[in-house]
Design a protein around this motif. Structure first.
Motif, PDB file in Angstrom:
ATOM      1  N   ARG A  66      -7.735  52.172  43.986  1.00  0.00           N
ATOM      2  CA  ARG A  66      -7.152  51.875  42.674  1.00  0.00           C
ATOM      3  C   ARG A  66      -7.630  52.878  41.615  1.00  0.00           C
ATOM      4  NH1 ARG A  66     -10.608  48.456  44.388  1.00  0.00           N
ATOM      5  NH2 ARG A  66     -12.614  48.261  43.381  1.00  0.00           N
ATOM      6  N   PRO A  67      -6.779  53.184  40.654  1.00  0.00           N
ATOM      7  CA  PRO A  67      -7.190  54.079  39.570  1.00  0.00           C
ATOM      8  C   PRO A  67      -8.108  53.347  38.596  1.00  0.00           C
ATOM      9  CG  PRO A  67      -4.907  53.392  39.293  1.00  0.00           C
ATOM     10  CD  PRO A  67      -5.367  52.841  40.602  1.00  0.00           C
ATOM     11  N   TRP A  68      -8.872  54.092  37.812  1.00  0.00           N
ATOM     12  CA  TRP A  68      -9.831  53.515  36.864  1.00  0.00           C
ATOM     13  C   TRP A  68      -9.152  52.627  35.821  1.00  0.00           C
ATOM     14  CZ3 TRP A  68      -9.144  54.372  31.742  1.00  0.00           C
ATOM     15  CH2 TRP A  68      -8.262  55.409  31.382  1.00  0.00           C
TER      16      TRP A  68
END
Length: 183
Positions: A66-68
């Motif tokens: 997942r992206p930040w």
């Protein structure tokens, strides 16, 4: 009627010819919903916040790369849900009002977008009362008055259960005396 007394109507200027009367100022409905509604609305809001948090938690656990920004979005949305659950019930309690007179049903609801409805009792077709499982736990009932209006029924949420039953009986008695067909 055994619910709280209705305050007097606003005074008029006393003219009889109708030419110098000032516009009628509509006052707020006289009664608030049950104070137990605050706890009921708060519990419902926290349940919603919990469902959102669980949904983001599941997505967070399943989305391994997942992206930040996803974590940041999840935290912000859950915090907003919690803030909503803490603030909304008290504000909603202050603005939700109702009143039943011998002539009309008057409600005011909404804390962001305000909906004010007045229905003459001669237009009432049905009076319904409902109580969900959570409302039963808080001793609350909701009242729905259906009229011959395209705007739909008038609802009074979160009344004390006994008061709601009394209102149903009173409204039924008042409207049964009307000889019109409520259309």
């Amino acid at each position: 009627m055994s619910y709280p007394a209705t305050p007097p109507a606003p005074p008029t200027d006393g003219s009889t010819d109708g030419t110098t009367q000032e516009p009628f100022a509509l006052r707020l409905p006289a009664h608030q919903v049950s104070p137990r509604a605050v706890g009921y609305w708060r519990l419902r809001a926290f349940i919603t916040a919990g469902v959102v948090a669980i949904g983001f938690g599941i997505a967070w656990a399943l989305w391994t790369d997942r992206p930040w920004w996803f974590t940041l979005l999840a935290v912000v949305l859950v915090l907003l849900d919690v803030a909503y659950a803490l603030v909304m019930p008290s504000v909603r309690f202050r603005v939700h009002r109702w009143e039943v007179t011998d002539d009309a049903v008057h409600t005011r609801a909404g804390w962001i977008s305000i909906d004010e409805r007045i229905a003459p009792l001669s237009r009432v077709q049905t009076v319904d009362s409902s109580q969900g499982l959570m409302q039963r736990g808080f001793g609350l009932r909701s009242l729905t008055v259906t009229t011959a209006s395209a705007a739909g029924p008038i609802s009074i949420e979160c009344l004390d259960a006994g008061l709601a039953q009394q209102l149903v009986a009173d409204l039924t008695a008042i409207t049964s005396r009307t000889t019109d067909d409520a259309t």
